[in-house]
Design a protein around this motif. Sequence first.
Motif, PDB file in Angstrom:
ATOM      1  N   ALA A   1      50.661  52.258  41.112  1.00  0.00           N
ATOM      2  CA  ALA A   1      49.639  52.341  42.269  1.00  0.00           C
ATOM      3  C   ALA A   1      49.709  50.904  42.707  1.00  0.00           C
ATOM      4  CB  ALA A   1      48.329  52.982  42.330  1.00  0.00           C
ATOM      5  N   VAL A   2      49.344  49.874  41.745  1.00  0.00           N
ATOM      6  CA  VAL A   2      48.886  48.545  42.326  1.00  0.00           C
ATOM      7  C   VAL A   2      50.401  47.840  42.390  1.00  0.00           C
ATOM      8  CG1 VAL A   2      48.354  46.355  41.202  1.00  0.00           C
ATOM      9  CG2 VAL A   2      47.034  48.293  40.636  1.00  0.00           C
ATOM     10  N   LEU A   3      51.346  48.063  41.816  1.00  0.00           N
ATOM     11  CA  LEU A   3      52.785  47.638  41.963  1.00  0.00           C
ATOM     12  C   LEU A   3      53.150  47.950  43.563  1.00  0.00           C
ATOM     13  CD1 LEU A   3      54.333  47.725  38.648  1.00  0.00           C
ATOM     14  CD2 LEU A   3      53.835  45.716  39.897  1.00  0.00           C
ATOM     15  N   MET A   4      52.809  49.349  44.086  1.00  0.00           N
ATOM     16  CA  MET A   4      53.174  49.836  45.073  1.00  0.00           C
ATOM     17  C   MET A   4      52.928  48.702  46.368  1.00  0.00           C
ATOM     18  SD  MET A   4      55.339  52.161  46.376  1.00  0.00           S
ATOM     19  CE  MET A   4      55.263  53.431  44.905  1.00  0.00           C
ATOM     20  N   VAL A   5      51.835  48.199  46.268  1.00  0.00           N
ATOM     21  CA  VAL A   5      51.284  47.640  47.481  1.00  0.00           C
ATOM     22  C   VAL A   5      51.326  45.974  47.266  1.00  0.00           C
ATOM     23  CG1 VAL A   5      49.785  49.127  48.151  1.00  0.00           C
ATOM     24  CG2 VAL A   5      49.035  47.358  46.351  1.00  0.00           C
ATOM     25  N   ALA A   6      51.746  45.520  46.097  1.00  0.00           N
ATOM     26  CA  ALA A   6      52.236  44.074  46.013  1.00  0.00           C
ATOM     27  C   ALA A   6      53.356  43.545  46.738  1.00  0.00           C
ATOM     28  CB  ALA A   6      52.777  43.941  44.401  1.00  0.00           C
ATOM     29  N   ASP A   7      53.119  42.519  47.243  1.00  0.00           N
ATOM     30  CA  ASP A   7      53.880  41.880  47.995  1.00  0.00           C
ATOM     31  C   ASP A   7      54.697  40.580  47.525  1.00  0.00           C
ATOM     32  OD1 ASP A   7      52.093  40.061  48.188  1.00  0.00           O
ATOM     33  OD2 ASP A   7      51.901  39.777  50.373  1.00  0.00           O
ATOM     34  N   GLN A   8      54.495  40.411  46.079  1.00  0.00           N
ATOM     35  CA  GLN A   8      55.178  39.245  45.370  1.00  0.00           C
ATOM     36  C   GLN A   8      54.979  39.771  43.900  1.00  0.00           C
ATOM     37  OE1 GLN A   8      52.949  35.918  46.431  1.00  0.00           O
ATOM     38  NE2 GLN A   8      50.982  36.450  44.755  1.00  0.00           N
ATOM     39  N   PRO A   9      55.721  39.087  43.112  1.00  0.00           N
ATOM     40  CA  PRO A   9      55.517  39.514  41.601  1.00  0.00           C
ATOM     41  C   PRO A   9      54.376  39.368  40.922  1.00  0.00           C
ATOM     42  CG  PRO A   9      57.786  38.220  42.110  1.00  0.00           C
ATOM     43  CD  PRO A   9      56.936  38.337  43.438  1.00  0.00           C
ATOM     44  N   LEU A  10      53.883  40.207  40.254  1.00  0.00           N
ATOM     45  CA  LEU A  10      52.478  40.083  39.595  1.00  0.00           C
ATOM     46  C   LEU A  10      52.571  39.943  38.101  1.00  0.00           C
ATOM     47  CD1 LEU A  10      50.649  42.907  41.459  1.00  0.00           C
ATOM     48  CD2 LEU A  10      50.653  40.761  41.950  1.00  0.00           C
ATOM     49  N   ASP A  11      52.049  39.076  37.572  1.00  0.00           N
ATOM     50  CA  ASP A  11      52.135  38.845  36.004  1.00  0.00           C
ATOM     51  C   ASP A  11      51.438  40.049  35.087  1.00  0.00           C
ATOM     52  OD1 ASP A  11      49.687  38.081  35.659  1.00  0.00           O
ATOM     53  OD2 ASP A  11      50.109  35.840  36.131  1.00  0.00           O
TER      54      ASP A  11
ATOM     55  N   ASP B   1      43.759  34.472  48.264  1.00  0.00           N
ATOM     56  CA  ASP B   1      45.206  34.646  49.375  1.00  0.00           C
ATOM     57  C   ASP B   1      44.900  36.385  49.410  1.00  0.00           C
ATOM     58  OD1 ASP B   1      46.987  34.603  50.964  1.00  0.00           O
ATOM     59  OD2 ASP B   1      48.748  34.892  49.384  1.00  0.00           O
ATOM     60  N   GLU B   2      45.765  36.979  50.330  1.00  0.00           N
ATOM     61  CA  GLU B   2      45.820  38.326  50.484  1.00  0.00           C
ATOM     62  C   GLU B   2      46.708  38.825  49.473  1.00  0.00           C
ATOM     63  OE1 GLU B   2      44.782  35.963  53.439  1.00  0.00           O
ATOM     64  OE2 GLU B   2      46.736  36.358  53.526  1.00  0.00           O
ATOM     65  N   GLN B   3      46.130  39.047  48.375  1.00  0.00           N
ATOM     66  CA  GLN B   3      47.027  39.415  46.893  1.00  0.00           C
ATOM     67  C   GLN B   3      46.993  40.898  46.983  1.00  0.00           C
ATOM     68  OE1 GLN B   3      49.017  37.286  45.253  1.00  0.00           O
ATOM     69  NE2 GLN B   3      48.435  35.515  46.169  1.00  0.00           N
ATOM     70  N   PRO B   4      47.622  41.359  45.842  1.00  0.00           N
ATOM     71  CA  PRO B   4      48.875  42.337  46.280  1.00  0.00           C
ATOM     72  C   PRO B   4      48.218  43.284  47.133  1.00  0.00           C
ATOM     73  CG  PRO B   4      47.833  42.726  44.058  1.00  0.00           C
ATOM     74  CD  PRO B   4      47.234  41.502  44.415  1.00  0.00           C
ATOM     75  N   GLY B   5      49.112  43.381  48.256  1.00  0.00           N
ATOM     76  CA  GLY B   5      48.739  44.474  49.156  1.00  0.00           C
ATOM     77  C   GLY B   5      47.949  43.999  50.252  1.00  0.00           C
ATOM     78  N   ASP B   6      47.089  42.785  49.964  1.00  0.00           N
ATOM     79  CA  ASP B   6      46.305  42.336  50.960  1.00  0.00           C
ATOM     80  C   ASP B   6      45.232  43.346  51.251  1.00  0.00           C
ATOM     81  OD1 ASP B   6      47.860  39.960  50.850  1.00  0.00           O
ATOM     82  OD2 ASP B   6      48.932  40.535  52.619  1.00  0.00           O
TER      83      ASP B   6
END
Length: 222
Positions: A26-36, A205-210
Motif C-alpha cells: 500500500a505504501v509503495l503503491m503511492v511512492a513517487d521515489q525509492p523508499l529505504d 516534502d510531499e513524500q511518498p504519495g504526497d
Amino acid sequence: MSDTLIDPPADGPTERPLPLRPALEAVLMVADQPLDSVALATAVGHPVEDVVAALQTLAEQYDEQDRGFELRHVAGGWRYYTREAYAPAVEKFVLEGQQARLTQAALETLAVVAYQQPVSRARVSAVRGVNVDGVMRTLLTRGLVEEAGQDVGTGAHLYRTTGYFLERIGVSSLDELPELAPYLPDMEDLEDELERVGGFQTRPDEQPGDQPGAATPTEETP
C-alpha cells in the motif's frame, strides 16, 4: 483468591500492527521515489529486518508470477517499476494520453507553476486551495513540468516548466508569457493558507504519495 484489581497500562492497549506485506504494498503503491527500509519500517510499524525480508519476498513473488510490474531496490530504496516486457503497452497509453486536452484543473495548476517557478507542490496547492498531487503527476508525465531541485529551507521538491511547455504554447522564453503574475498571490502571503490546510508546513516534502492534509480538498487526476 485476591480481589485486588490490576490497573491497565498507563499508555492503554497496544495497537496491533498491520499485516506486513499488504502494508508495504500500500505504501509503495503511492511512492513517487525509492523508499529505504527504515522509512518503510516506520510507516508500517514493523522491525527493519522484517521489512527487508518481506520486500525481498515480494520482489521474488512478482518475478515468479510474471506480474506487469516489479519491485526494485535502486538508489538506496525500494520502488515499483513497470516490467520491461510490457513497456510497449505503457508507451502506447502514455503517448495516447498526451493527445488529450488538459483539464481546467491542469491548466490552472500549470499556470501557477509557470508564473511562480520554481515552486513546491504544497505552495501550488495553497494558491489553488485544493490538493494538486494528481494533477502535478499528469503534468510531469506529459513533460510540461519537471523537478528543479529542493527548497533550501524546507527540503521540498521544487518544480518548473520545461522547454516542451514553451514549445507547446508557442513562445521562446518565459519572458514572453502574458503579464498575469501580479494577479497571483505572493509567496510571502501564503503562510496562513499553508498553515490552514495542515500538514504542508510540517513535512520536509510531499513524500511518498504526497499525502494531503485532512482539511485539504482533493481534485481527481485528469
